[in-house]
Scaffold this motif. Structure first.
Motif, PDB file in Angstrom:
ATOM      1  N   HIS C 166       0.869  -1.172   0.000  1.00 48.48           N
ATOM      2  CA  HIS C 166       0.000   0.000   0.000  1.00 48.48           C
ATOM      3  C   HIS C 166       0.906   1.222   0.000  1.00 48.48           C
ATOM      4  O   HIS C 166       2.126   1.086   0.085  1.00 48.48           O
ATOM      5  N   CYS C 201      -4.859   5.668   0.133  1.00 52.37           N
ATOM      6  CA  CYS C 201      -3.858   4.712  -0.320  1.00 52.37           C
ATOM      7  C   CYS C 201      -3.526   4.994  -1.770  1.00 52.37           C
ATOM      8  O   CYS C 201      -4.411   5.184  -2.600  1.00 52.37           O
ATOM      9  N   CYS C 205      -3.876  -1.836  -4.614  1.00 54.48           N
ATOM     10  CA  CYS C 205      -3.757  -2.930  -3.662  1.00 54.48           C
ATOM     11  C   CYS C 205      -4.937  -3.890  -3.773  1.00 54.48           C
ATOM     12  O   CYS C 205      -5.242  -4.624  -2.843  1.00 54.48           O
TER      13      CYS C 205
HETATM   14 CU1  CUA Z   1      -4.087   0.080  -0.217  1.00 55.99          CU
HETATM   15 CU2  CUA Z   1      -4.232   0.870  -2.336  1.00 55.99          CU
END
Ligand code: CUA
Ligand code: HEA
Ligand code: HEA
Ligand code: CU
Lengths: 206, 635, 328
Positions: C166, C201, C205
């Motif tokens: 991330h 983020c 991910c």
């Molecule tokens: Cu955690 Cu993109």
């Protein structure tokens, strides 16, 4: 059309005088050299990955794992160049149009390489670690496997050449195949040296 | 058929000889014949058309993404589908469109430009094409089946590892990569050898057209960059299939190893796409300014320089991974360094065009678009090369904007320019100018509308690869603008596609050299003869056609066989005649080999046994391929 | 339909409406972000200048022919042009980029004095866990998706992940740094004023990468200390009919409520849920309605999220909500 008809055409090169049979300057030679360069780049990447992983791990090889055994690998290190020597001798034969020398030479190379392969196989079997136990095992197996497949494919290719040689197939026009096969062979034999140094000596010395 | 003119003997003899030569070089007809073609014009055209289809498909995926992003919390696509669409868009644009399109243009044009009758290894060429086709089609088919990869085009581990990416998606990705690799590497080797050895007498290295130089550099870059992604994807495939531990930190592996290997390839990859495009631009600038390029040596050095420096920049994609700042500073300087060769090129072209009587035909218009867009993208490139700035904009829409500016500006615009420029050569007919200009304007406006706001979006905090976003963050209107622009842009490309299809039938007849260009591809008929040149040329500078026109004569090679495929081989540096290469005639074995290799690699995803069967089948087909049936056919 | 529901859920929110500019590189709220923002402005200005000059020269070059016949530039002038534009200007740019990059890099990534909090950030799929550490590394308090920092102090943020990569990014405060499995990265955050910012983020991910946000709250050191002390306490209510529901529905398998038997580790710590402004990684405002919506239609709001949809019967749901709302 009309405009171009007025143009004079002047012949500056007469291709009738040029040779059609030039194994040593044939474009295919360059092609195989290119393939060798690519393979060499692959090996360089594999070996760099080895060092990268080594740098990421404090203990290398991991706790309780011994570096691969030296003896047999060292023997292979000498057998492979020997097979290059017979290959070279075969090439000389082919250049001088000595058919038997060619046939004998390539067959000897195939035999020697098969021997090396056998030794390698035993040796892989004796690795102290499996490929799925640790990244160390993964990289050692991969590099070994990579070289192993190359030896196999060089042997297969050369086996075809040697059969053809015994069948008296290689006229001077067809020598190209031999030249090219030889070049590849040198590479497969030569690339074992860096692999050997990294796999067998790096974990001992670094 | 001007260059088929008689040199000796009667007109009729010469005509008969010429007919024989054309028959020797003819590609078999019919559906089954298609699988046996080996002539570079056929294969090059196929590469270009296939990559065009993949461009269209990936472009449509982009439009679907743009629809999803039109409004916050939109639900055109669910997150899984979005990830797949995004991954396929990026991967296909890079691997199935941009690289093969450049290779295709190279394969089509290089032999013509160096005056050869074909590539050095025509069958290998065909093999490369089938591998590409099979890999690409399988990749695209995986999308409607819901089996497409979903970890983004750089496919970072562990997201793509065995634990977090279940199913076959990533396996299809690694396999497709392997295919494209094989195809690109075969093309690279062939192009290099063709350029090194098959140039016509007199075309020493310093007389090669810049375009040929760029293809040479591209090929070398492919040769040294692709192996690292081969290694990376092999590691990943093994991690997934036989549980090796390359990328598993708990087992001594490293997550960053993937990133290093991928970007060591991935960065040169973007210049692999750019460099041939620079060659296209040079060709067009020269032709439409009607004067030799200014600073030939500087341009060549710049292109070679880009090629070499690009291997030292990969870490600029990894500034945020926590590497030591010292190291990153080195890569930041190295990245910014690319602006030297880029600037040299831009200014050499400006100097070439300075005050020339430029003809503003459609190709030139696309080139002007290239200047505006590529320079903008290049400048944002230099900005993201700065470590602190990149730590803010990395993985945001700012970077999406940067790379679309350089990719669309630096590759698609030149390709479009090249399409309008060489279409008459390949088809014998000119494309429509009016449609072409409209298309160019629409694409230019649409492009900027679509991608300029993305810079702002990135700075206002919008990360890339998000399937949706929340309202109220101030991103809505810019996203709407972007979507609007994307559709305008698509409309513009639509016009060109329509134009190309229409012109195949109805375009104005072009003639041999409609733009009065100086390089050898224009020294044959449009479309080129089966044998390319009835007589191979001998050249004495880098603008042979202009010289011939001035001197009112043409210098040629004589004495090649008319009953088998021959082309002249010359020395590497000064292109002195050396020997004659005999080239193979049509054969289906490359096709069978490609099929066998595909079974081997795709089967591997499902069971190792396919691998064994595939390897065996491939070996058999290779043996047949290389076994010469006629005495002379050595290769 | 699915997200339409979420859309209307969110659109009435004042917190989001006030969000504009709270996730913005060019609205810096820390010395580091300010440095980078001014670097950005400089670079834009120079880039625009170079663009105008280059395109201007290009236009002059192609337009000159209007004066009649072609008139080429002399070789000497052309060479000067190429050297100035292609060598001299880029070299200046290289030096500028490198020097400013290294200097600002040292400044923003350096930990001159660390006088704020030390927070360990764990990137989860798809939410954030924040653990406040004492000087000796002991965990003082654990919370999720809402990072509090003392104003005027430089806090240290340790970044870790045990799943995928991330990237932690709160643009108003600092550039981003990745959370790499197998390594611990670090960055520093130093809010200059009290305020609320949003972060997100930034490294792809997986499915819900897009909705993996968090809030950063900068508050005066005293308030921060108070907040931290409160967060370190066990839950405010430990006997409540809702807790029974919570446990019987299996929520405790995944969530921890300190002071109760719920000690799951898959989802966010809920000990002080009611003190948080948002739910589900800064996706929904923390209101009773949204809480109910989240529990009963999780997969519609964040498809693929690692929490199953659980639909208790209405009375139980009310107890559960009462309980969760009491977790001050
Ligand atoms: Cu955690 Cu993109
Ligand atoms: C054709 C493709 C192409 C080209 C040509 C470039 C060109 C450049 N790129 Fe780009 N880049 C990509 C494709 C390309 N890039 C892609 C696809 C990505 C993203 C990958 C991903 O994450 O998915 C990327 C990402 C990327 C990053 C990482 C960003 C991030 O992820 O955070 C960086 C960082 O340094 C970078 C830098 C550069 C630089 C310095 C150039 C330079 O080569 C630009 C040089 C050109 C000029 C400078 C303009 C012309 C020069 C002049 C007019 C002279 C005067 C100039 C000066 C004085 C400065 N690029
Ligand atoms: C050569 C490379 C290339 C090209 C040309 C393009 C072209 C386009 N790209 Fe793409 N893009 C990438 C390479 C490229 N892209 C890469 C590498 C990524 C990163 C992926 C990742 O993160 O993993 C990316 C990511 C990417 C994103 C970000 C996704 C995300 O992060 O979530 C977006 C979003 O807007 C986008 C949009 C577009 C658009 C609108 C076009 C347009 O220019 C496309 C226009 C073309 C057409 C539309 C087809 C032809 C049109 C017709 C024939 C007309 C008729 C058809 C219709 C009208 C339907 N691209
Ligand atoms: Cu790059």
């Amino acid at each position: 059309m009309s405009e171009e008809d007025r143009i004079t055409v002047e012949v500056l090169v007469d291709a009738r005088e040029l040779s059609r049979l030039t194994p040593k300057t044939h474009p295919l030679w360059w092609g195989v050299a290119g393939a060798v360069a690519i393979e060499a780049a692959v090996v360089a990447n594999l070996l760099t990955s080895y060092f990268y992983l080594m740098a990421q791990n404090e203990v290398w090889p991991p706790e309780g794992v011994a570096p691969p055994d030296l003896l047999w690998a060292t023997i292979v290190l000498f057998v492979l160049p020997l097979s290059s020597l017979t290959m070279w001798w075969a090439g000389v034969g082919s250049d001088r149009n000595r058919k038997t020398q060619l046939a004998l030479g390539v067959t000897a190379s195939v035999a020697l390489a098969t021997l090396a392969l056998g030794i390698r196989a035993l040796q892989i079997d004796a690795f102290d670690i499996r490929w799925d136990q640790h990244a160390y095992g993964s990289i050692v197996w991969t590099i070994t496997g990579f070289h192993f497949t190359h030896v196999v494919s060089a042997i297969l290719g050369t086996a075809v050449v040697s059969v053809l040689a015994w069948m008296d197939y290689f006229t001077s026009e067809r020598q190209l195949g031999v030249v090219v096969d030889t070049l590849y062979w040198y590479f497969v034999a030569g690339v074992f040296l860096p692999i050997y140094l990294v796999l067998y000596w790096a974990p001992r010395l670094l | 058929m001007s260059d088929a003119r008689p040199l000796e003997g009667s007109q009729r003899d010469a005509a008969a000889e010429f007919a024989k030569l054309e028959r020797t070089w003819q590609s078999p007809e019919g559906f089954l014949g298609w699988f046996t073609h080996v002539n570079h014009t056929n294969i090059g055209r196929r590469f270009v058309v296939t990559s065009g289809v993949f461009f269209l498909l990936s472009g449509i995926l982009a439009l679907i993404m743009r629809l999803q992003l039109l409004t916050p919390l939109n639900d055109v696509l669910d997150p899984e589908t979005y990830s797949q669409v995004m991954t396929v868009h990026g991967t296909a644009m890079m691997f199935l469109f941009a690289i093969p399109a450049m290779e295709g243009v190279g394969i089509y044009l290089v032999p013509l430009m160096v005056g050869a009758r074909d590539m050095a290894f025509p069958r290998l060429n065909a093999f490369g094409y089938y591998v590409y086709l099979i890999g690409g089609v399988t990749f695209f088919v995986s999308l409607p089946l819901g089996l497409a990869p979903n970890a983004g085009w750089f496919n970072y581990v562990p997201l793509s590892g065995r634990e977090f990416a279940e199913g076959y998606g990533v396996d299809i990705w690694t396999t497709m990569i392997t295919f494209i690799e094989i195809s690109a590497l075969t093309a690279a080797v062939e192009l290099i050898v063709t350029i090194f050895k098959l140039r016509v007498p007199g075309m020493s290295l310093n007389r090669m057209p810049i375009f040929v130089w760029t293809i040479l550099v591209m090929s070398f870059m492919i040769m040294f960059a692709m192996p690292s992604v081969i290694v990376a994807s092999a590691f990943l495939m093994m991690d997934r299939l036989i549980e090796t531990q390359f990328f598993v930190p708990e087992m001594g592996g490293s997550v960053l190893l993937w990133q290093h290997l991928f970007w060591f390839f991935g960065h040169p990859e973007v210049y692999i796409i750019l460099v041939p495009a620079l060659g296209i631009v040079t060709s067009i600038v020269v032709t439409f300014s009607q004067r030799p390029v200014f600073g030939y040596t500087a341009l060549v050095l710049a292109v070679v320089g880009v090629g070499m420096v690009s291997f030292g920049l990969w870490v600029h994609h990894m500034y945020t991974t926590g590497l030591p700042l010292m190291g990153r500073s080195f890569f930041q300087a190295a990245s910014a360094m690319i602006s030297i060769p880029a600037g040299v090129q831009i200014y050499c072209w400006i100097a070439t065009m300075w005050g020339a009587k430029i003809r503003f035909a459609t190709p030139m218009l696309w080139v002007l678009g290239f200047f505006a867009i590529f320079i903008t993208g290049g400048l944002t490139g230099v900005m993201v090369a700065s470590v602190p700035f990149d730590r803010q904009v990395h993985d945001t829409y700012f970077v999406v904007a940067h790379f679309h500016y350089v990719l669309v500006g630096g590759a698609v615009f030149p390709l479009m320019a090249g399409l309008y420029y060489w279409f008459p050569k390949a088809s014998g007919r000119l494309m429509d100018e009016r449609l072409g200009k409209w298309s160019c304007v629409l694409v230019f406006v649409g492009f900027n509308l679509a991608f300029f706001p993305m810079h702002q979006l990135g700075l206002e905090g919008m990360p890339r690869r998000v399937y949706t976003y929340l309202p109220g963050l101030g991103w809505d209107w810019m996203n709407q603008l972007a979507t609007l622009g994307a559709f305008t842009l698509a409309g513009g490309f639509g016009l060109t596609f329509w134009n190309a299809i229409r012109s195949l039938r109805r375009g104005e007849i072009a003639g041999d050299n409609p733009w009065d260009a100086p390089t050898l591809e224009w020294a044959t008929t449009s479309p080129p003869l089966n044998c390319n040149f009835a007589r191979q040329a001998v050249v004495r500078n880098s603008e042979p056609l202009w010289t011939w026109k001035e001197e009112n004569r043409r210098t040629v090679v004589d004495g090649l066989s008319t009953t088998r495929r021959e082309t002249i081989v010359t020395t590497l540096l000064d292109a002195r005649p050396q020997s004659v290469q005999i080239l193979p005639s049509p054969t289906p074995w490359p096709f069978f080999s490609a099929v066998a290799a595909s079974i081997c690699f795709f089967g591997l995803i499902f069971s190792p046994w396919f691998y064994v069967i595939g390897v065996f089948a491939t070996f058999v087909t290779f043996t047949f391929w290389f076994l010469p049936r006629k005495r002379e056919e050595v290769v | 339909m699915i997200t339409a529901r979420l859309a209307c859920a969110v659109s009435g929110l004042s917190f989001i409406a006030a969000c504009e500019g709270t996730q913005n590189v060019l609205a810096p709220a820390s010395p580091d972000a300010r440095l980078i923002a001014s670097l950005s402005w400089w670079m834009f200005a120079l880039a625009v200048l170079i663009l105008i000059v280059t395109l201007g020269l290009l236009l002059v070059a192609v337009a000159l022919r209007r004066n009649g016949e072609a008139r080429a530039i002399s070789r000497r002038r052309a060479t000067i042009l190429v050297v100035l534009g292609g060598v001299v200007a880029p070299i200046c740019a290289i030096v500028a980029v490198t020097v400013s990059g290294a200097a600002i890099g040292d400044e923003t990534e350096g930990g001159r004095r660390i006088d704020g909090a030390t927070v360990r950030v764990a990137g989860e799929r798809w939410w954030w866990e924040f653990s406040y550490l004492a000087a000796d590394g002991e965990v003082l308090a654990v919370t999720a998706n809402e990072l509090h920092l003392p104003v005027g102090r430089r806090s240290r943020i340790l970044l870790e992940s045990d799943n995928v990569i991330h990237s932690f990014w709160a643009p108003n405060l600092q550039g981003k740094t990745d959370l790499i499995p197998g390594a611990t990265n670090m960055l520093f955050a130093e809010p200059e004023v009290s305020g609320e910012w949003r972060g997100q983020c930034a490294e792809f991910c997986g499915l819900q990468h897009g909705l993996m946000g968090f809030l950063v709250i900068g508050e005066p050191p005293e308030d921060f200390a108070g907040w931290l002390a409160a967060q370190a306490e066990p839950a405010a209510v430990t006997s409540h009919p809702g807790l029974g529901v919570f446990l019987s529905l299996g929520c405790g398998e995944c969530h921890t409520i300190r002071g109760s038997t719920a000690d799951g580790e898959i989802g966010p710590d809920l000990t002080h849920l009611a003190s948080r402004r948002t739910l589900a990684a800064a996706t929904l405002p923390n209101t009773r309605g949204h809480l109910a919506g989240w529990i009963t239609s999780t997969q519609e709001i964040k498809p693929g999220a690692l929490m199953p949809e659980i639909v208790p019967d209405p009375a139980d749901l009310q107890h559960l909500l009462d309980f969760l709302e009491a977790l001050e």
